[in-house]
Design a protein around this motif. Structure first.
Motif, PDB file in Angstrom:
ATOM      1  N   ILE A 145       5.859  64.078  37.887  1.00  0.00           N
ATOM      2  CA  ILE A 145       7.200  64.585  38.204  1.00  0.00           C
ATOM      3  C   ILE A 145       7.504  64.351  39.677  1.00  0.00           C
ATOM      4  N   ASN A 146       6.549  64.627  40.545  1.00  0.00           N
ATOM      5  CA  ASN A 146       6.751  64.394  41.980  1.00  0.00           C
ATOM      6  C   ASN A 146       7.003  62.903  42.265  1.00  0.00           C
ATOM      7  N   GLN A 147       6.283  62.053  41.592  1.00  0.00           N
ATOM      8  CA  GLN A 147       6.450  60.609  41.788  1.00  0.00           C
ATOM      9  C   GLN A 147       7.834  60.169  41.303  1.00  0.00           C
ATOM     10  N   ILE A 148       8.256  60.675  40.156  1.00  0.00           N
ATOM     11  CA  ILE A 148       9.594  60.340  39.636  1.00  0.00           C
ATOM     12  C   ILE A 148      10.664  60.849  40.596  1.00  0.00           C
ATOM     13  N   GLU A 149      10.446  62.042  41.142  1.00  0.00           N
ATOM     14  CA  GLU A 149      11.424  62.594  42.080  1.00  0.00           C
ATOM     15  C   GLU A 149      11.539  61.701  43.314  1.00  0.00           C
ATOM     16  N   GLU A 150      10.410  61.227  43.808  1.00  0.00           N
ATOM     17  CA  GLU A 150      10.448  60.314  44.959  1.00  0.00           C
ATOM     18  C   GLU A 150      11.190  59.019  44.598  1.00  0.00           C
ATOM     19  N   GLN A 151      10.936  58.510  43.427  1.00  0.00           N
ATOM     20  CA  GLN A 151      11.619  57.284  42.995  1.00  0.00           C
ATOM     21  C   GLN A 151      13.115  57.517  42.833  1.00  0.00           C
ATOM     22  N   VAL A 152      13.480  58.665  42.295  1.00  0.00           N
ATOM     23  CA  VAL A 152      14.907  58.989  42.146  1.00  0.00           C
ATOM     24  C   VAL A 152      15.556  59.090  43.513  1.00  0.00           C
ATOM     25  N   SER A 153      14.857  59.690  44.459  1.00  0.00           N
ATOM     26  CA  SER A 153      15.405  59.791  45.816  1.00  0.00           C
ATOM     27  C   SER A 153      15.587  58.396  46.418  1.00  0.00           C
ATOM     28  N   ALA A 154      14.615  57.525  46.221  1.00  0.00           N
ATOM     29  CA  ALA A 154      14.723  56.157  46.748  1.00  0.00           C
ATOM     30  C   ALA A 154      15.856  55.415  46.047  1.00  0.00           C
ATOM     31  N   LEU A 155      15.979  55.617  44.753  1.00  0.00           N
ATOM     32  CA  LEU A 155      17.051  54.979  43.998  1.00  0.00           C
ATOM     33  C   LEU A 155      18.411  55.499  44.444  1.00  0.00           C
ATOM     34  N   GLU A 156      18.470  56.764  44.738  1.00  0.00           N
ATOM     35  CA  GLU A 156      19.725  57.365  45.213  1.00  0.00           C
ATOM     36  C   GLU A 156      20.105  56.780  46.560  1.00  0.00           C
ATOM     37  N   GLN A 157      19.153  56.630  47.428  1.00  0.00           N
ATOM     38  CA  GLN A 157      19.415  56.017  48.730  1.00  0.00           C
ATOM     39  C   GLN A 157      19.899  54.569  48.551  1.00  0.00           C
ATOM     40  N   ALA A 158      19.266  53.869  47.649  1.00  0.00           N
ATOM     41  CA  ALA A 158      19.690  52.480  47.393  1.00  0.00           C
ATOM     42  C   ALA A 158      21.110  52.464  46.836  1.00  0.00           C
ATOM     43  N   ALA A 159      21.442  53.425  45.955  1.00  0.00           N
ATOM     44  CA  ALA A 159      22.792  53.499  45.383  1.00  0.00           C
ATOM     45  C   ALA A 159      23.804  53.792  46.476  1.00  0.00           C
ATOM     46  N   TYR A 160      23.484  54.645  47.414  1.00  0.00           N
ATOM     47  CA  TYR A 160      24.400  54.918  48.521  1.00  0.00           C
ATOM     48  C   TYR A 160      24.609  53.658  49.376  1.00  0.00           C
ATOM     49  N   LYS A 161      23.516  52.978  49.659  1.00  0.00           N
ATOM     50  CA  LYS A 161      23.630  51.749  50.453  1.00  0.00           C
ATOM     51  C   LYS A 161      24.461  50.704  49.700  1.00  0.00           C
ATOM     52  N   LEU A 162      24.205  50.594  48.385  1.00  0.00           N
ATOM     53  CA  LEU A 162      24.962  49.642  47.578  1.00  0.00           C
ATOM     54  C   LEU A 162      26.440  50.019  47.533  1.00  0.00           C
ATOM     55  N   ASP A 163      26.708  51.281  47.431  1.00  0.00           N
ATOM     56  CA  ASP A 163      28.106  51.743  47.412  1.00  0.00           C
ATOM     57  C   ASP A 163      28.766  51.442  48.744  1.00  0.00           C
ATOM     58  N   THR A 164      28.063  51.700  49.839  1.00  0.00           N
ATOM     59  CA  THR A 164      28.621  51.401  51.160  1.00  0.00           C
ATOM     60  C   THR A 164      28.854  49.881  51.297  1.00  0.00           C
ATOM     61  N   TYR A 165      27.899  49.085  50.880  1.00  0.00           N
ATOM     62  CA  TYR A 165      28.050  47.639  50.971  1.00  0.00           C
ATOM     63  C   TYR A 165      29.205  47.149  50.088  1.00  0.00           C
ATOM     64  N   SER A 166      29.313  47.734  48.876  1.00  0.00           N
ATOM     65  CA  SER A 166      30.409  47.295  47.992  1.00  0.00           C
ATOM     66  C   SER A 166      31.760  47.686  48.575  1.00  0.00           C
ATOM     67  N   LYS A 167      31.853  48.811  49.251  1.00  0.00           N
ATOM     68  CA  LYS A 167      33.124  49.207  49.880  1.00  0.00           C
ATOM     69  C   LYS A 167      33.452  48.244  51.033  1.00  0.00           C
ATOM     70  N   LYS A 168      32.483  47.847  51.803  1.00  0.00           N
ATOM     71  CA  LYS A 168      32.713  46.894  52.890  1.00  0.00           C
ATOM     72  C   LYS A 168      33.126  45.537  52.315  1.00  0.00           C
ATOM     73  N   LEU A 169      32.439  45.147  51.263  1.00  0.00           N
ATOM     74  CA  LEU A 169      32.754  43.872  50.635  1.00  0.00           C
ATOM     75  C   LEU A 169      34.164  43.885  50.038  1.00  0.00           C
ATOM     76  N   GLU A 170      34.522  44.984  49.431  1.00  0.00           N
ATOM     77  CA  GLU A 170      35.880  45.108  48.871  1.00  0.00           C
ATOM     78  C   GLU A 170      36.923  45.050  49.975  1.00  0.00           C
ATOM     79  N   ALA A 171      36.596  45.734  51.084  1.00  0.00           N
ATOM     80  CA  ALA A 171      37.537  45.708  52.198  1.00  0.00           C
ATOM     81  C   ALA A 171      37.675  44.288  52.743  1.00  0.00           C
TER      82      ALA A 171
END
Length: 179
Positions: A145-171
């Motif tokens: 569970i702790n390992q999955i939580e760490e992976q989810v946190s890393a995935l969430e960070q990647a999703a935020y970065k991807l969202d930020t990059y997609s907003k810049k790209l759209e702009a």
């Protein structure tokens, strides 16, 4: 002050006089009425003095010695004292025995309470051991569970970065489209 001469001889002769029999003193008995005042009983305790008699030796008077009042019956007083002492000691021993019985009962109750507390602590120890065993068996799952939580946190960070990059790209795309 020590007596000398005639005084010593008189004292010595007094000490050798036998005691008078109690019946000779007219002591009041317990059957006499209480109406007689204390003065009558006090008078009966004082020995009667014998009147001086004359001796045939030339008319010389001689004095009789005063008889001491008889002491109360020592045996009765001792018996009474021993009886009362026996009652007192019996009471003391009874009280001591009762104290020891009470102490024994308190010790038994305390022993029972400690036995109950021992049983409770054994149960608590057994339950704690069971909980520790269950926790140890769940530990691998908790690690996952702790390992999955760490992976989810890393995935969430990647999703935020991807969202930020997609907003810049759209702009940028909108900027290029306007030109």
């Amino acid at each position: 002050m020590a007596a000398t001469g005639d005084e010593a001889a008189a004292m010595d002769s007094i000490s050798r006089v036998p005691l008078a029999h109690p019946t000779a003193l007219n002591l009041p008995t317990s059957t006499e009425s209480e109406g007689e005042g204390p003065e009558n009983s006090a008078e009966s305790l004082v020995p009667e003095l014998k009147k001086p008699s004359t001796n045939s030796d030339g008319g010389v008077e001689t004095a009789e010695e005063a008889i001491e009042p008889a002491e109360p019956d020592i045996n009765e007083l001792c018996t009474d004292m021993f009886d009362k002492m026996a009652v007192f000691l019996q009471g003391e021993l009874t009280a001591t025995c009762e104290d020891y019985r009470l102490l024994e009962n308190m010790n038994k109750l305390t022993s029972l309470k400690y036995m109950e507390m021992k049983d409770i602590s054994v149960n608590i120890s057994r339950n704690l051991q069971d909980l520790n065993n269950k926790y140890a068996s769940l530990q691998p799952y908790l690690d996952q569970i702790n390992q999955i939580e760490e992976q989810v946190s890393a995935l969430e960070q990647a999703a935020y970065k991807l969202d930020t990059y997609s907003k810049k790209l759209e702009a940028k795309f909108k900027k290029l489209e306007k030109r």
